[in-house]
Design an enzyme around this catalytic site. Structure first.
Site, PDB file in Angstrom:
ATOM      1  N   CYS A 151       0.838  -1.196   0.000  1.00  0.00           N
ATOM      2  CA  CYS A 151       0.000   0.000   0.000  1.00  0.00           C
ATOM      3  C   CYS A 151       0.879   1.255   0.000  1.00  0.00           C
ATOM      4  O   CYS A 151       1.543   1.547  -0.992  1.00  0.00           O
ATOM      5  CB  CYS A 151      -0.976  -0.049   1.179  1.00  0.00           C
ATOM      6  SG  CYS A 151      -2.343   1.127   1.026  1.00  0.00           S
TER       7      CYS A 151
ATOM      8  N   VAL B 162      -0.423 -17.740  31.467  1.00  0.00           N
ATOM      9  CA  VAL B 162       0.426 -18.454  30.512  1.00  0.00           C
ATOM     10  C   VAL B 162       1.775 -17.768  30.337  1.00  0.00           C
ATOM     11  O   VAL B 162       2.822 -18.420  30.338  1.00  0.00           O
ATOM     12  CB  VAL B 162      -0.292 -18.585  29.144  1.00  0.00           C
ATOM     13  CG1 VAL B 162       0.634 -19.220  28.110  1.00  0.00           C
ATOM     14  CG2 VAL B 162      -1.556 -19.420  29.287  1.00  0.00           C
TER      15      VAL B 162
ATOM     16  N   GLU C  21      -1.747  -8.920   4.309  1.00  0.00           N
ATOM     17  CA  GLU C  21      -1.639  -9.393   5.687  1.00  0.00           C
ATOM     18  C   GLU C  21      -2.987  -9.620   6.353  1.00  0.00           C
ATOM     19  O   GLU C  21      -3.065 -10.295   7.387  1.00  0.00           O
ATOM     20  CB  GLU C  21      -0.798  -8.413   6.520  1.00  0.00           C
ATOM     21  CG  GLU C  21      -1.411  -7.045   6.773  1.00  0.00           C
ATOM     22  CD  GLU C  21      -1.129  -6.019   5.678  1.00  0.00           C
ATOM     23  OE1 GLU C  21      -1.092  -4.823   6.007  1.00  0.00           O
ATOM     24  OE2 GLU C  21      -0.965  -6.415   4.496  1.00  0.00           O
TER      25      GLU C  21
ATOM     26  N   HIS D 172      -3.712  -5.129   0.793  1.00  0.00           N
ATOM     27  CA  HIS D 172      -3.124  -5.580   2.063  1.00  0.00           C
ATOM     28  C   HIS D 172      -3.147  -7.110   2.129  1.00  0.00           C
ATOM     29  O   HIS D 172      -4.169  -7.702   2.481  1.00  0.00           O
ATOM     30  CB  HIS D 172      -3.889  -4.984   3.247  1.00  0.00           C
ATOM     31  CG  HIS D 172      -3.602  -3.539   3.460  1.00  0.00           C
ATOM     32  ND1 HIS D 172      -2.562  -3.091   4.247  1.00  0.00           N
ATOM     33  CD2 HIS D 172      -4.198  -2.434   2.953  1.00  0.00           C
ATOM     34  CE1 HIS D 172      -2.540  -1.773   4.226  1.00  0.00           C
ATOM     35  NE2 HIS D 172      -3.520  -1.341   3.450  1.00  0.00           N
TER      36      HIS D 172
END
Length: 520
Positions: free
Chosen positions: A86, A233, A178, A176
């Site tokens: 982008c 965790v 991702e 994009h």
């Protein structure tokens, strides 16, 4: 900065996109190590990391604005592959002699890409002459290409949707890859790092474990190490890594502030003492915490009181051990990524996260942060690698202030016990229905409201319990979980029948936004 060194690194230069972390997640999922740096410090990071390839992120800015962010010239001089996403595509074009203009037809949301040429970037996913869904979010667009570039993909409003200089291995995509709305985007990023950059998929939690253990040993030497174990965790995985590295030099301290889930403190102690033979001190400070919180209704004051007392108690216990040289914390990568500030000029804001507040400074300890290069999902994988049971690794998130912020209004020991029992029954019903892993987070809230009820032949006037369950990917946005009404009816009946003090149960159907996941 990395605590360990990786010879095959991808550098991601952040120009301020809201989804830059997703680029890193996708690269990590391809078993390749990467780091995100803001454009302001990209020159220094490029020299330090000596990456094999570079990805340029999107940005809310326009390349046509005076003073808009630019990529360091050094990356184009280095002869390594570059992928611009982008804004990253636009600034690469502008810097290499092409042209970018504002004010053309904007594209936001789903679009369709027409593949013009075959390319290593499209290997195994897209062929010449095919059309594919992608996700666009841009107002500017490239209008002429630098020398050496060709168009390999177009969309209706972006004639230069994908460009390539195959010889120099420079690629630009206007969409994009991702985000999940570009279905083949993760594979495209894999093609870039594996096929084009040539990095082998060697970034695994097994490899990370070995490197992290070695890094801890090198940092700590023969020093004394303590770890604040919360039962979560992150701190648990950090403690196990540190124990593997330095053994009996480590002592863990678990402060039971009386605000944990039912039997949680005891379960954590049993797991770490019996299964992992970890030196662990359990401190029951519940009277001290609950006494200080008694009657406090302001959520921010609750948090500050808990934080202050935690530091005091932890400090006292550490002194009983004769002090320590190092403090282990479960800090994660999103907590330490440098975020780009456009409103405050060139300054960079560092997002920091300290599980134990100001302890390191007060006690003159050095921090050991073995998870600071990992995302949450990677920490879970590392926990599995270290032998933590799936039932522990997959637990729902639990806030640091614990049940105090699930008890709006004044906190009392009696109200906490009512809430603890209701919460345990609710989670038990979720597990029995096989829904636990489908839900991001579920919990009960004890409201500061009493209502009239009828139980047997008598009138009751007792508390209302609200049930909350959400689905989410990262906790940033969330939707309420759509239960079957029979499930809610069964859970409500059990809570009212088995928990003295509750005579009404409601379900929270608020998403985030506008609400938050927690009530306080």
């Amino acid at each position: 900065m990395s605590t360990t060194a990786y010879p095959d690194t991808i550098l991601i230069i952040d120009f301020g996109s809201q989804v830059t972390q997703l680029i890193a997640r996708r690269v990590r999922e391809a078993n390749v190590y990467c780091e995100i740096v803001p454009f302001q410090s990209a020159d220094e990071a490029f020299k330090r990391l000596q990456p094999k390839g570079v990805i340029l992120s999107g940005s809310p800015h326009s390349t046509t604005d005076i003073g808009s962010p630019r990529a360091p010239q050094a990356i184009f001089d280095a002869g390594i592959p570059v992928l611009g996403i982008c804004y990253g595509e636009q600034t690469m074009c502008a810097q290499l002699g092409g042209n970018v203009e504002s004010g053309h037809d904007r594209e936001f949301g789903r679009a369709f890409l027409d593949v013009q040429e075959d390319s290593p970037l499209f290997a195994g996913i897209w062929a010449k002459g095919t059309r594919h869904q992608v996700w666009m979010s841009h107002g500017d667009r490239v209008t002429s290409l630098p020398d050496g570039f060709t168009i390999i993909g177009t969309s209706p409003n972006a004639p230069y949707a994908v460009i390539a200089d195959e010889k120099r291995k420079y690629y630009g995509v206007q969409f994009h890859p991702e985000v999940v709305h570009t279905p083949d985007g993760a594979k495209l990023l894999q093609n870039f790092v594996h096929r084009i950059v040539g990095v082998k998929p060697g970034w695994t939690m097994g490899a990370y474990r070995e490197q992290a253990v070695e890094a801890i040993r090198k940092q700590v030497g023969s020093g004394k190490v303590i770890c604040a174990l919360s039962g979560g965790v992150d701190s648990s995985v950090a403690a196990l890594l540190a124990h593997e590295a330095v053994g009996d030099q480590l002592t863990c301290i678990l402060v039971d502030h009386g605000l944990m889930r039912k039997d949680e403190a005891q379960q954590v102690v049993e797991m770490f003492r019996e299964h992992y033979n970890l030196p662990l001190i359990l401190v029951d400070a519940s009277d001290r915490f609950i006494g200080a919180l008694e009657g406090e209704s302001d959520p921010e004051k609750k948090r500050k009181t808990i934080g202050r007392l935690f530091i005091e108690v932890f400090e006292e216990e550490a002194r009983k051990l004769g002090g320590a040289d190092f403090l282990v914390q479960g800090t994660l990568y999103p907590d330490v990524i440098e975020s780009v500030s456009f409103t405050g000029g060139p300054s960079v804001t560092i997002k920091s996260h300290h599980n134990v507040g100001g302890l390191p400074e007060r006690m003159k300890m050095q921090l050991v942060e073995p998870l600071r290069e990992l995302f949450k999902d990677e920490v879970r994988l590392l926990g599995k690698e270290l032998g933590l049971p799936d039932s522990f690794i997959g637990r729902h998130p639990f806030p640091g202030p614990g049940l105090a912020i699930r008890c709006p209004g004044g906190v009392t020991r009696g109200k906490l016990e009512i809430l603890r029992e209701a919460d345990a029954i609710y989670l038990d019903e979720i597990r029995k229905a096989g829904l636990y892993d489908a839900i991001w987070q579920a919990f009960a809230v004890l409201l500061p409201v009493q209502t009239v009820g009828v139980m047997g032949d008598g009138r009751t006037y007792e508390f209302v319990c609200a049930l909350r369950a959400v689905t989410s990917v990262d906790g940033m946005t969330a939707d309420f979980y759509h239960y079957d009404m029979n499930f809610l009816g069964n859970a409500a009946t059990r809570i009212i029948n088995e928990v003295r003090g509750i005579n009404r149960v409601v379900y929270d159907v608020t998403s985030k936004p506008p609400g938050t996941i927690e009530w306080e």
